[in-house]
Design an enzyme around this catalytic site. Sequence first.
Site, mmCIF file in Angstrom:
data_model
loop_
_atom_site.group_PDB
_atom_site.id
_atom_site.type_symbol
_atom_site.label_atom_id
_atom_site.label_comp_id
_atom_site.label_asym_id
_atom_site.label_seq_id
_atom_site.Cartn_x
_atom_site.Cartn_y
_atom_site.Cartn_z
ATOM 1 C CD1 TRP A 118 44.490 58.180 2.136
ATOM 2 C CD2 TRP A 118 45.634 59.718 3.264
ATOM 3 N NE1 TRP A 118 45.754 57.670 2.342
ATOM 4 C CE2 TRP A 118 46.484 58.607 3.036
ATOM 5 C CE3 TRP A 118 46.154 60.824 3.958
ATOM 6 C CZ2 TRP A 118 47.800 58.568 3.473
ATOM 7 C CZ3 TRP A 118 47.469 60.782 4.386
ATOM 8 C CH2 TRP A 118 48.278 59.663 4.139
ATOM 9 C CG HIS B 108 51.636 62.417 -4.576
ATOM 10 N ND1 HIS B 108 52.337 62.131 -3.420
ATOM 11 C CD2 HIS B 108 50.511 63.065 -4.193
ATOM 12 C CE1 HIS B 108 51.673 62.595 -2.379
ATOM 13 N NE2 HIS B 108 50.560 63.164 -2.819
ATOM 14 C CE1 TYR C 82 42.660 62.967 -0.116
ATOM 15 C CE2 TYR C 82 41.417 61.412 -1.432
ATOM 16 C CZ TYR C 82 42.613 61.831 -0.862
ATOM 17 O OH TYR C 82 43.750 61.094 -1.055
ATOM 18 C CD GLU D 52 47.731 64.088 1.396
ATOM 19 O OE1 GLU D 52 47.675 64.558 0.246
ATOM 20 O OE2 GLU D 52 48.649 63.350 1.767
ATOM 21 C CG HIS E 113 51.226 67.495 0.647
ATOM 22 N ND1 HIS E 113 52.058 67.187 -0.411
ATOM 23 C CD2 HIS E 113 50.263 66.547 0.652
ATOM 24 C CE1 HIS E 113 51.608 66.092 -1.004
ATOM 25 N NE2 HIS E 113 50.526 65.692 -0.392
ATOM 26 C CB CYS F 134 48.207 56.134 -1.036
ATOM 27 S SG CYS F 134 48.811 56.368 0.628
ATOM 28 C CD GLU G 248 46.449 63.221 -2.017
ATOM 29 O OE1 GLU G 248 47.685 63.240 -1.936
ATOM 30 O OE2 GLU G 248 45.766 62.233 -1.709
ATOM 31 C CG HIS H 285 48.546 67.072 -5.046
ATOM 32 N ND1 HIS H 285 48.255 67.825 -3.928
ATOM 33 C CD2 HIS H 285 48.816 65.820 -4.584
ATOM 34 C CE1 HIS H 285 48.349 67.079 -2.843
ATOM 35 N NE2 HIS H 285 48.689 65.850 -3.216
ATOM 36 C CD GLU I 71 54.636 53.017 -0.597
ATOM 37 O OE1 GLU I 71 53.785 52.437 0.118
ATOM 38 O OE2 GLU I 71 54.520 54.199 -0.972
#
Length: 197
Positions: free
Chosen positions: A175, A85, A119, A130, A41, A83, A132, A48, A103
């Site tokens: 995002w 990874h 994006y 970001e 990042h 959101c 991604e 990624h 979460e």
Amino acid sequence: MPITPATATHSSTEGTAEAILLELVDEKGVTIGTAEKLAAHQPPGQLHRAFSVFLFDEHGRLLLQQRALGKYHSPGVWSNTCCGHPYPGEAPFAAAARRTFEELGVSPSLLAEAGTVRYNHPDPASGLVEQEFNHLFVGLVQAPLAPDPEEVAEYAFVTAAELAERHARDPFSAWFMTVLDAARPAIRELTGPSAGW
């Protein structure tokens, strides 16, 4: 945090956290390597794999979360339901289901793929980027939430009109609109035309 097969392999036996690795991908989403999460990042960012989840209640309202103030990236801002990874080699669908539970303390009663979006969003507040290739998921939540306070400061179920008002008033992740717009066709199919998405 609940220990799952995916998370168990990413903690050491001494109890110290190991570096979290992300999958680096090319423009078509093909895995080309790995990088440490924070390094990926740093400007200009390394492309990624990521995922974004949009869960709705039985009234067609979107579950938003306000990111906890202790998060290293975009703390205190509102964003989509979940959101994150995938770990290297972890399927995006499995990662989305895992992180939603970790979460928010709830498993989706339905979770479906909703396409991908690529994006590049710099975050002015943190200086992080970001870059991604994001896998999108939509679904339903029907059980009570039990958010992890280290991940989620607050949550809200909102209609499309309420989201527009909140988005004009409150800070959102860089995002958010990109992933929401990319997921809209699947959201409309899930919630029906009367929900207004």
